[in-house]
Each structure stands twice: as structure tokens, then as C-alpha cells.
Scaffold this motif. Structure first.
Motif, mmCIF file in Angstrom:
data_model
loop_
_atom_site.group_PDB
_atom_site.id
_atom_site.type_symbol
_atom_site.label_atom_id
_atom_site.label_comp_id
_atom_site.label_asym_id
_atom_site.label_seq_id
_atom_site.Cartn_x
_atom_site.Cartn_y
_atom_site.Cartn_z
ATOM 1 N N GLY A 153 0.130 3.600 -3.028
ATOM 2 C CA GLY A 153 -0.386 4.917 -2.685
ATOM 3 C C GLY A 153 0.502 6.033 -3.202
ATOM 4 N N LEU A 194 0.825 -1.210 0.000
ATOM 5 C CA LEU A 194 0.000 0.000 0.000
ATOM 6 C C LEU A 194 0.861 1.263 0.000
ATOM 7 C CD1 LEU A 194 -2.832 1.258 0.167
ATOM 8 C CD2 LEU A 194 -2.655 1.115 2.663
ATOM 9 N N ALA A 195 1.976 1.237 0.715
ATOM 10 C CA ALA A 195 2.858 2.401 0.741
ATOM 11 C C ALA A 195 3.357 2.738 -0.662
ATOM 12 C CB ALA A 195 4.037 2.142 1.681
ATOM 13 N N ALA A 238 1.785 5.551 3.030
ATOM 14 C CA ALA A 238 0.429 5.186 2.606
ATOM 15 C C ALA A 238 -0.539 6.343 2.814
ATOM 16 C CB ALA A 238 -0.036 3.952 3.386
#
Length: 331
Positions: free
Chosen positions: A218, A214-215, A298
Motif C-alpha cells: 500500500g 499490505l502495509a 495500509a
């Protein structure tokens, strides 16, 4: 041939070798300069004996950052808490080396060689105790190191797909969250359940893997929402050319040339690898720092996605109003 075509041809001829050179430097420079730099190492035992030992260790030219402990139990606790990578304990029977191959087999091997060489010069033998051993399924740490690149690629792909499909705002955020959650579950299923290279709490590992993805996703989608599709290339290049080779996943951040190790821990691949080691092998010890780093990436990325979607919506809503005003003026 039109001048535009000439410019594009020159751009390709120049940019491709430049990117190749950047990639070659980013991946080979840390590997070619691998050596300990302020590597946290504990020393425990009687003050008189440890003073001599510290003096000899300091002769390694800044290789070690010495941490002092009263006895073996305190030193062992520091290894288990990831405060140090190992510890040399001075005992009446001779020196004893505590290591944690789970924190990095390459580091544990280096410590064994360095301490054994020093002890042999003094006519002594070193007893080595692996306090936190690497899993039987990945004794050399190769699988965990190899997991950094697929997670980075998955994050880049998710961010790029969300952008290219035209998802904006809340829908894009939901898609990124869902993709990251599935990546975490699938990756934990393969690495833990199938291969046995991860040995901690299954859901904690899945969360760490999903947060790592996700980091990255995103950051990619967020930069693209603000800068357009060029943001995909910029974020992807940072993750691939800096985050991956500077992660220290195959060795340790302290084994990389400065400032590569420090930079790597501020980027998702390095923070993700450190977090995964903590939750899988050390019961979450020293997991707060890398978890916060990934959470910030994120949060900033998803925030940029929402901001970009809001700006696009305002721009789209303002255009018809401007057109109506122009028509009214003409009328």
C-alpha cells in the motif's frame, strides 16, 4: 557527447556508490552495535534481597529497565504477556531466571550469560526456566528473522506491479488486498504447516503476514499514485534500507542502537515481525501496538491510491473541456 549523456553518466557514477554506502551502513551499523539498552527485565522476591539485586543490575550501564513484581507468579505472567523479556526471581534456594526464547533467542541467551556471570561471582548457581520456548522447528529464531526480507520484497513487488500495470483507484485497491491475502495464506502455509516455525493460530498468523505485506504494498502503490513511478523507489528504499535492518527481528528492538530500534517498530518490517511473534508464540499478547502500526500504513497507502486515482481522473476529464473551450474561442 551530448550534455544530457554526461549528466546521466555522472549520476550513475555518483549514485551507485552512494546507495551502496547507504545499504552497507544501514545493515552493518545495527549489527556492529548490538547490545541491550533499557531491556525490560523483571525482578521478584523479598524487598531486601531484590534491592541488592536491582543495584547490581543497574550497574550494567543502562542495559536494563527494571520492573518489580511481588512473586514468581506475577513475574511469570509478565514474561508471558511480553511486558518483560525475562525475570530474575530471588528464592531461598538461590536466584532463578525466567526467560522467553520465543521473544528472541539472542536476548534469552544474553540474560542467561549476564545473570549466570553475576551469580557465579557470588558463589551461587542460577536455575533457568524457559517460560515461552522457541519452537522446535526454529530454536534460534533464524527462520522468523529471515521472513522479514521476503515479506518486504513481496510487498514492494505487489505495489510496483499494480503501478506499472496502470491499475488505478478501486481496481488497484482490490488488487493489493487480494495479493496481500494470498501472500498471507501462502506464507502461513510454508512457515506453519510445512516448516513448523510458527506455532500459533494459523489464521491469525496468515492475517499478520498478509497485513505486513499490505502495509508495504500500500505504501509503495500509494506513493507512486501521488508522485509517479519515482514513488516506487522512494518507498522501496525506506522499507529496504531502514525497515529491514532496523526491524530487530533477529534479536530485539532494545538490542539495536538508538534510535534504530524505535524507528524500526514504526516501519512495516519491524511492526510485522513483532506482531508475528505475538500471535504465533504468545497468544496475541502485546499485539495491539504493531497491528495498529501496520493498519495505519495500509490505510494511508490505500487512501493515497484512491486519492491518486481520483486526481488522475479529474485531470483526464478536465483536459478535453479545456480543449473545447480553446476551440470555441478560436471559432
Amino acid at each position: 557527447m551530448p550534455s544530457t549523456t554526461h549528466h546521466r553518466l555522472i549520476a550513475v557514477i555518483v549514485l551507485v556508490p552512494a546507495l551502496a554506502a547507504l545499504a552497507l551502513w544501514a545493515f552493518t551499523w545495527p549489527a556492529a552495535r548490538t547490545a541491550p539498552r533499557d531491556l525490560p527485565l523483571g525482578v521478584a522476591g523479598p524487598p531486601a534481597a531484590t534491592a541488592q539485586l536491582e543495584k547490581r543490575l543497574e550497574g550494567h550501564g543502562g542495559a536494563f529497565e527494571i520492573h518489580r513484581y511481588a512473586d514468581e507468579a506475577a513475574a511469570r505472567g509478565a514474561v508471558e504477556d511480553r511486558t518483560v523479556y525475562g525475570a530474575v526471581v530471588v528464592t531461598p534456594r538461590g536466584p532463578e531466571l525466567l526467560t522467553a526464547s520465543a521473544a528472541g533467542p539472542a536476548v534469552a541467551q544474553f540474560l542467561q550469560q549476564a545473570v549466570a556471570r553475576q551469580a557465579s561471582a557470588e558463589g551461587a548457581q542460577v536455575k533457568t526456566v524457559d517460560v515461552v520456548a522457541a519452537p522446535a522447528g526454529d530454536p534460534r529464531g533464524a527462520a522468523l528473522g529471515a521472513a522479514v526480507l521476503p515479506l518486504a520484497l513481496a510487498g514492494i513487488a505487489a505495489g510496483a506491479v499494480v503501478t506499472l500495470l496502470g491499475l488505478r483507484g478501486v481496481r488497484a485497491v482490490i488488487a493489493l488486498l487480494g495479493a496481500a491475502a494470498l501472500v498471507g495464506v501462502v506464507a502461513a502455509g510454508i512457515a506453519h504447516s510445512r516448516l513448523g516455525v510458527l506455532t500459533g493460530d494459523w489464521w491469525a498468523e496468515a492475517a499478520a503476514l498478509g497485513l505486513s505485506a499490505l502495509a508495504v504494498s500500500g505504501a509503495v502503490a500509494g506513493l507512486a499514485a501521488l508522485l509517479g513511478t519515482a514513488g516506487i523507489g522512494i518507498a522501496g528504499a525506506v522499507v529496504m534500507f531502514l525497515g529491514n535492518p532496523f526491524s530487530g527481528a533477529a534479536t530485539a528492538p532494545e538490542m539495536l542502537p538508538e534510535p534504530a530500534g524505535a524507528i524500526g517498530q514504526w516501519l512495516p518490517p519491524g511492526a510485522g515481525a513483532t506482531l508475528l511473534r505475538s500471535v504465533s508464540y504468545f497468544d496475541g499478547a502485546a499485539a495491539t501496538g504493531p497491528a495498529l502500526t501496520l493498519a495505519w500504513w495500509a490505510a494511508l497507502g490505500l487512501g493515497a491510491v484512491l486519492l491518486g486515482g481520483s486526481l488522475r481522473a479529474r485531470k483526464a476529464g478536465g483536459a478535453p473541456t479545456a480543449d473545447r473551450r480553446e476551440l470555441a474561442t478560436v471559432g
